[in-house]
Scaffold this active site. Structure first.
Site, PDB file in Angstrom:
ATOM      1  N   ASN A   9       0.805  -1.181  -0.140  1.00  0.00           N
ATOM      2  CA  ASN A   9      -0.042   0.126   0.009  1.00  0.00           C
ATOM      3  C   ASN A   9       0.886   1.436  -0.052  1.00  0.00           C
ATOM      4  OD1 ASN A   9      -1.799   1.950   0.259  1.00  0.00           O
ATOM      5  ND2 ASN A   9      -2.233   1.416   2.580  1.00  0.00           N
ATOM      6  N   LYS A  11       0.042   4.415  -0.383  1.00  0.00           N
ATOM      7  CA  LYS A  11      -0.683   5.395   0.436  1.00  0.00           C
ATOM      8  C   LYS A  11      -0.586   6.711  -0.548  1.00  0.00           C
ATOM      9  CE  LYS A  11      -0.158   3.048   4.711  1.00  0.00           C
ATOM     10  NZ  LYS A  11       0.160   3.280   6.258  1.00  0.00           N
ATOM     11  N   HIS A  90      -9.230   0.754   5.553  1.00  0.00           N
ATOM     12  CA  HIS A  90      -8.048   1.118   6.167  1.00  0.00           C
ATOM     13  C   HIS A  90      -8.229   1.959   7.327  1.00  0.00           C
ATOM     14  CE1 HIS A  90      -3.931   2.236   6.843  1.00  0.00           C
ATOM     15  NE2 HIS A  90      -3.461   1.130   6.057  1.00  0.00           N
ATOM     16  N   GLU A  92      -6.648   4.326   8.279  1.00  0.00           N
ATOM     17  CA  GLU A  92      -6.199   5.803   7.811  1.00  0.00           C
ATOM     18  C   GLU A  92      -7.704   6.459   7.414  1.00  0.00           C
ATOM     19  OE1 GLU A  92      -1.624   5.088   7.495  1.00  0.00           O
ATOM     20  OE2 GLU A  92      -2.737   5.328   5.666  1.00  0.00           O
ATOM     21  N   GLU A 160      -4.863  -5.137  10.843  1.00  0.00           N
ATOM     22  CA  GLU A 160      -3.889  -4.015  11.118  1.00  0.00           C
ATOM     23  C   GLU A 160      -4.045  -3.271  12.207  1.00  0.00           C
ATOM     24  OE1 GLU A 160      -1.981  -2.682   6.912  1.00  0.00           O
ATOM     25  OE2 GLU A 160      -3.953  -1.520   7.298  1.00  0.00           O
ATOM     26  N   GLY A 166       3.072   1.881  11.025  1.00  0.00           N
ATOM     27  CA  GLY A 166       4.028   3.062  10.942  1.00  0.00           C
ATOM     28  C   GLY A 166       4.760   3.509  12.201  1.00  0.00           C
TER      29      GLY A 166
END
Length: 246
Positions: A9, A11, A90, A92, A160, A166
């Site tokens: 991914n 992003k 996701h 995010e 996740e 991250g």
């Protein structure tokens, strides 16, 4: 038998020059593990035109086929540009865009209708983990985000943990195994043993060349959804190779 999947991914990263990284990853995609790259929408058609063994996917889609939705991309548009997968739900997107399970469910249905495989993401926050609510959260997200009609062809589920994305923090292998075994059991109960066993379950959250082999040895981990380490072939190829040997 489920085919292993190494998904990257990108992003909001990557200009046209980054396509050379996909070309550098291509030789690794001829092995036992399937390789997927989800670049930004601006690069999707160009990446798909490379015609290698790497599958290309979108990072999100709208639930409608078309309409007055400025800045959005529909599932048929992704398919038309050469995508075969799309990431949905996701953390995010759930956090930054306030997406909820019902919206992700509608997007997943739209992806299926367009012939895309949906990579549906689930995961708990640090507060939820510390409150011992992880399995309740994951169970609710699985039930709410995945429509009826799932198969091993149209659905991939990615676990996740939000607190590991991250951050460099990685759950223990026991923690990963607990969630993946739980997800497998829930899918089997809802969709039947055959379908439940055919859906690939990915782990995502600070996966790197140095920890990939250990993660891939965990029960019911069929691959990884990788963020930053998928941007460069030097980082992603070792992860692909570790998966191929798992």
């Amino acid at each position: 038998m489920r085919r292993k999947l190494a998904a990257g991914n990108w992003k909001m990263n990557g200009l046209a020059a980054a396509l050379e990284q996909i070309e550098a990853m291509a030789p690794a995609a001829s092995g036992d593990a399937e390789v997927l790259i989800c670049p930004p929408a601006t690069l999707l058609a160009q990446a798909a035109a490379l015609k290698g063994d790497i599958a290309i996917g979108g990072q999100d889609c709208h639930a409608s086929e078309s309409g007055a939705h400025t800045g959005d991309i529909s599932a048929p548009m992704l398919k038309d540009a050469g995508a075969s997968y799309v990431i949905l739900g996701h953390s995010e997107r759930r956090t930054d865009h306030d997406e909820h399970d019902d919206e992700i469910r509608a997007k997943t249905r739209a992806a299926w209708d367009a012939g895309l495989t949906a990579v549906v993401c689930v995961g708990e926050s640090l507060a939820e983990r510390e409150a011992s609510n992880t399995l309740d959260i994951i169970g609710g997200q699985l039930a709410g985000s995945i429509p009826d009609g799932a198969t091993g062809h149209n659905l991939v589920v990615a676990y996740e943990p939000i607190w590991a994305i991250g951050t460099g923090k990685v759950p223990t292998t026991d923690q990963i195994g607990e969630v993946h075994d739980f997800m497998r059991a829930r899918l089997e109960k809802r969709f039947g043993e055959g379908v439940g066993r055919s859906v690939r379950l990915l782990y995502g959250g600070s996966v790197k060349p140095g920890n990939a082999a250990e993660i891939f040895a965990v029960s019911n981990v069929d691959g990884a959804l990788v963020g930053g380490a998928s941007l460069k072939a030097d980082d992603f190829v070792p992860i692909i190779e570790a998966l191929g040997h798992a």
